[in-house]
Scaffold this motif. Structure first.
Motif, PDB file in Angstrom:
ATOM      1  N   HIS B  96       0.841  -1.204   0.000  1.00 26.35           N
ATOM      2  CA  HIS B  96       0.000   0.000   0.000  1.00 26.35           C
ATOM      3  C   HIS B  96       0.875   1.253   0.000  1.00 26.35           C
ATOM      4  CE1 HIS B  96      -3.123   2.819   0.897  1.00 26.35           C
ATOM      5  NE2 HIS B  96      -2.726   3.024   2.147  1.00 26.35           N
ATOM      6  N   ASN B  97       1.879   1.248   0.850  1.00 30.59           N
ATOM      7  CA  ASN B  97       2.716   2.446   0.969  1.00 30.59           C
ATOM      8  C   ASN B  97       3.661   2.631  -0.222  1.00 30.59           C
ATOM      9  OD1 ASN B  97       2.287   4.034   3.621  1.00 30.59           O
ATOM     10  ND2 ASN B  97       1.964   1.885   4.128  1.00 30.59           N
ATOM     11  N   PHE B  98       4.101   1.529  -0.818  1.00 36.08           N
ATOM     12  CA  PHE B  98       4.907   1.675  -2.036  1.00 36.08           C
ATOM     13  C   PHE B  98       4.068   2.344  -3.122  1.00 36.08           C
ATOM     14  CE2 PHE B  98       4.123  -1.857  -5.250  1.00 36.08           C
ATOM     15  CZ  PHE B  98       4.440  -1.113  -6.374  1.00 36.08           C
ATOM     16  N   THR B  99       2.803   1.956  -3.235  1.00 32.52           N
ATOM     17  CA  THR B  99       1.977   2.580  -4.283  1.00 32.52           C
ATOM     18  C   THR B  99       1.662   4.043  -3.942  1.00 32.52           C
ATOM     19  OG1 THR B  99      -0.118   1.784  -3.360  1.00 32.52           O
ATOM     20  CG2 THR B  99       0.973   0.368  -4.971  1.00 32.52           C
ATOM     21  N   LEU B 100       1.527   4.357  -2.663  1.00 37.66           N
ATOM     22  CA  LEU B 100       1.317   5.771  -2.298  1.00 37.66           C
ATOM     23  C   LEU B 100       2.511   6.612  -2.742  1.00 37.66           C
ATOM     24  CD1 LEU B 100      -0.153   5.574   1.348  1.00 37.66           C
ATOM     25  CD2 LEU B 100      -1.396   5.838  -0.807  1.00 37.66           C
ATOM     26  N   LEU B 101       3.723   6.094  -2.490  1.00 37.18           N
ATOM     27  CA  LEU B 101       4.941   6.837  -2.870  1.00 37.18           C
ATOM     28  C   LEU B 101       4.956   7.112  -4.375  1.00 37.18           C
ATOM     29  CD1 LEU B 101       7.474   4.866  -0.661  1.00 37.18           C
ATOM     30  CD2 LEU B 101       7.073   7.329  -0.509  1.00 37.18           C
ATOM     31  N   HIS B 102       4.636   6.086  -5.171  1.00 36.29           N
ATOM     32  CA  HIS B 102       4.655   6.272  -6.625  1.00 36.29           C
ATOM     33  C   HIS B 102       3.475   7.126  -7.093  1.00 36.29           C
ATOM     34  CE1 HIS B 102       7.586   2.728  -7.700  1.00 36.29           C
ATOM     35  NE2 HIS B 102       8.112   3.634  -6.923  1.00 36.29           N
ATOM     36  N   ASP B 103       2.293   6.904  -6.509  1.00 39.71           N
ATOM     37  CA  ASP B 103       1.122   7.693  -6.930  1.00 39.71           C
ATOM     38  C   ASP B 103       1.324   9.181  -6.623  1.00 39.71           C
ATOM     39  OD1 ASP B 103       0.054   5.310  -7.689  1.00 39.71           O
ATOM     40  OD2 ASP B 103      -1.521   5.244  -6.172  1.00 39.71           O
ATOM     41  N   ASP B 104       1.965   9.477  -5.508  1.00 40.64           N
ATOM     42  CA  ASP B 104       2.201  10.892  -5.166  1.00 40.64           C
ATOM     43  C   ASP B 104       3.083  11.573  -6.216  1.00 40.64           C
ATOM     44  OD1 ASP B 104       0.622  10.877  -2.934  1.00 40.64           O
ATOM     45  OD2 ASP B 104       2.255  10.566  -1.509  1.00 40.64           O
ATOM     46  N   ILE B 105       4.034  10.823  -6.770  1.00 42.57           N
ATOM     47  CA  ILE B 105       4.867  11.383  -7.851  1.00 42.57           C
ATOM     48  C   ILE B 105       3.994  11.604  -9.087  1.00 42.57           C
ATOM     49  CG2 ILE B 105       6.818  10.964  -9.403  1.00 42.57           C
ATOM     50  CD1 ILE B 105       7.899   8.998  -7.244  1.00 42.57           C
ATOM     51  N   ILE B 106       3.248  10.554  -9.443  1.00 41.63           N
ATOM     52  CA  ILE B 106       2.432  10.587 -10.665  1.00 41.63           C
ATOM     53  C   ILE B 106       1.392  11.712 -10.593  1.00 41.63           C
ATOM     54  CG2 ILE B 106       0.660   9.274 -11.931  1.00 41.63           C
ATOM     55  CD1 ILE B 106       2.369   6.732 -11.253  1.00 41.63           C
ATOM     56  N   ASP B 107       0.769  11.851  -9.416  1.00 40.78           N
ATOM     57  CA  ASP B 107      -0.284  12.872  -9.255  1.00 40.78           C
ATOM     58  C   ASP B 107       0.294  14.229  -8.843  1.00 40.78           C
ATOM     59  OD1 ASP B 107      -2.012  10.761  -9.767  1.00 40.78           O
ATOM     60  OD2 ASP B 107      -2.401  10.358  -7.652  1.00 40.78           O
ATOM     61  N   THR B 108       1.615  14.319  -8.721  1.00 37.02           N
ATOM     62  CA  THR B 108       2.312  15.521  -8.211  1.00 37.02           C
ATOM     63  C   THR B 108       1.657  16.044  -6.933  1.00 37.02           C
ATOM     64  OG1 THR B 108       1.115  17.075  -9.656  1.00 37.02           O
ATOM     65  CG2 THR B 108       3.194  16.189 -10.496  1.00 37.02           C
ATOM     66  N   ASP B 109       1.266  15.125  -6.051  1.00 33.65           N
ATOM     67  CA  ASP B 109       0.733  15.520  -4.736  1.00 33.65           C
ATOM     68  C   ASP B 109       1.889  15.837  -3.797  1.00 33.65           C
ATOM     69  OD1 ASP B 109      -1.976  15.345  -5.268  1.00 33.65           O
ATOM     70  OD2 ASP B 109      -2.102  13.218  -4.740  1.00 33.65           O
ATOM     71  N   ARG B 110       1.896  17.034  -3.274  1.00 36.01           N
ATOM     72  CA  ARG B 110       3.006  17.475  -2.425  1.00 36.01           C
ATOM     73  C   ARG B 110       2.749  17.248  -0.942  1.00 36.01           C
ATOM     74  NH1 ARG B 110       6.651  20.317  -5.497  1.00 36.01           N
ATOM     75  NH2 ARG B 110       7.756  20.762  -3.563  1.00 36.01           N
TER      76      ARG B 110
END
Lengths: 347, 347
Positions: B96-110
């Motif tokens: 779950h947390n690995f995908t959060l790390l990558h999704d935050d990059i993809i979605d440019t969530d700061r």
């Protein structure tokens, strides 16, 4: 398969071994990729050189299949059939390619094997996701294709190799950005993670598939790791003096101010050429490229080229020494041919 | 642990279950993170809310531990001890947390959980690599902590969930970029990948750890997937009407023109409010944000809010119905409490 080690010259022998590894692994690799939902499957096949961006078949260059060949060669060396290690070889190849996809984003490399990289075609979001999917697929191939006990040990080793590779890539990025001090020992640590870990794992997995004992698995891992370092050091030489028409990669390491082994060894030499090289790397602004012909002459004058070649040769000898303890030297013939390739390779 | 289901109100019951899951899993999670080489270990602990960017302990909000609680609850429901499923619960939390790390990059969530995201602190290269390392670590935790046969089945399911999540995230990115047509059925397909797959896997792994038969594992997977969808739909409601002080996330989905379920359901309604909302989403240039108060009123007037709530309620009922076939209804108490949480949650 095993190639007659006496009568065939090393490069030709290795070429046959690599081709045979591709022949054995590609159907399983294609089958695994086919299980991915679209558009992942098309993107993956493009990356492997099987088709163009629209999915129409092409004959683009794929990888050399060096890692799968190591896995199969290690299985043979431990008395098994190459066939028994195919799932492991395919999993290693999937992990290798997942890291290429992510590294190309990180290094902003727009070309690989003479074609635009996946992120350059589909954007970095999809390239991140495709890398993640290939990473997962690697683990699935292991547990689907190997007996549970072997699969569990293989998953543990392959996952460990991924962590090592992440650290290697982190260090490498730091060298190039100038945030990480680069000397040859730090460079070897980086390369051990970035290249040695997966090559070591590739060979270890072959031994695991053959049911080898722990000491033998470690021996094969050591062989693969040393050989991986040798290949990395030769790669570095080709990044300066290689022929792009043969390697498929531009020989632009110096133009890009890359901190590769010949450069680091040159900078450490304390010679006038080292000082001039350091000044060249420092000046002209980070954005512009530098005079790579002059830089190559300086690296050579400072002994960087010779030093990197010695580093590589030493690792090849160390790899071959590692497997000299195996009971059946003949069975290790493919591994020795692959090791000799490192000293004679052009791509 | 099992909470007395009769005398405790649902939210309080679920809070106890979630807290207990964190208590059981956090030591194993911390131990796993400790095995990562630096700087990965520091970055990971920062992401989990254990320390600041320099590694000094802080008490920042971590995740809710909903997925680990599902795994442990599923193990209890299948007659095992929660303890037996801890490695699986930790592996799911790592994925779950690995995908959060990558999704935050993809979605440019700061921002995540009220703090800068890992890529915002260390850059996207290191955040990609940390995600890859946590992904690998998840698989290692499975094979290190579970019997080989269970581990192999768990690796297969968890890897399958990762592939599904990649497709879900790909579709989601397409909705927001406007390259993928968004209707409610496509949206449910996206959410099934993005959220349903891992929640389904979390519950299935609990059943696997309990030695449940194939049909029971499927039942638990279905429960988790339906519940995951319900949580996603409620998340979407909170992305518009949530209280940032409670959720830890800004309620800025409309300002960012996000294509979440209430918006898509509103746009599909064919009402005058739908037409005005569509015009609002189209105009004012992709770069600027829109009047989110007006947009929220339009989503509500077009029935999008009610529709999303109904979608969520239906999934909760479907989840509870799925596990009604389990022989020991009492043992499934924790799962039912978690399902009820979906209807009453605030964060």
């Amino acid at each position: 398969m095993m190639v007659d080690i006496v009568s065939t010259p090393p490069q030709q022998r290795a070429a046959v071994i690599l081709r045979h590894a591709r022949t054995l692994c590609e159907p399983v690799l294609r089958e695994a990729i086919r299980t991915l939902p679209e558009p992942m499957s098309t993107m993956a096949g493009y990356h492997f050189g099987w088709w163009d961006t629209a999915g129409s078949p092409v004959h683009a260059a794929g990888g050399k299949a060096l890692r799968p060949a190591l896995t199969l060669g290690a299985a043979l060396a431990c008395g098994a059939r190459a066939h028994d290690a195919v799932p492991a070889a395919v999993a290693v190849e999937l992990v290798h390619n997942f890291t290429l996809l992510h590294d190309d984003i990180i290094d902003t490399d727009r070309t690989r094997r003479g074609r635009p990289t996946v992120w350059a075609v589909w954007g970095s979001a999809d390239a991140i996701l495709l890398g993640d999917a290939l990473h997962a697929l690697a683990m699935r191939v292991l547990v689907a294709g190997l007996p549970d006990t072997v699969a569990a040990a293989a998953v543990a080793r392959l996952s460990g190799a991924v962590v090592d590779m992440c650290i290697g890539q982190h260090l490498d990025t730091g060298f190039d950005a100038g945030t990480q001090h680069a000397d040859t020992s730090e460079y070897v640590r980086m390369a051990t993670g970035k290249t040695g870990a997966l090559m070591g794992c590739a060979a270890a997995l072959g031994a695991l598939c053959a049911g080898a004992d722990g000491a033998t698995v470690s021996t094969l891992e050591c062989f693969g790791r040393e050989l991986g370092l040798a290949f990395q050091f030769i790669d570095d030489l080709m990044g300066i003096w290689g022929d792009p028409a043969v390697t498929g990669k531009p020989a632009d390491d110096l133009a890009r101010r890359s901190m590769s082994l010949p450069v680091i060894a040159a900078l450490e030499s304390g010679t006038p050429a080292a000082r001039e090289l350091a000044a060249l790397y420092r000046t002209e602004g980070r954005a512009g490229s530098i005079d790579s012909t002059r830089a190559a002459a300086l690296v050579e004058a400072a002994g960087g080229r010779r030093s990197a070649q010695e580093f590589a040769d030493r690792r090849v000898r160390s790899a071959i020494a590692a497997i000299s303890v195996l009971p059946d030297r003949d069975a290790a013939g493919d591994l020795i041919a692959l090791a000799q390739l490192a000293s004679h390779r052009e791509r």
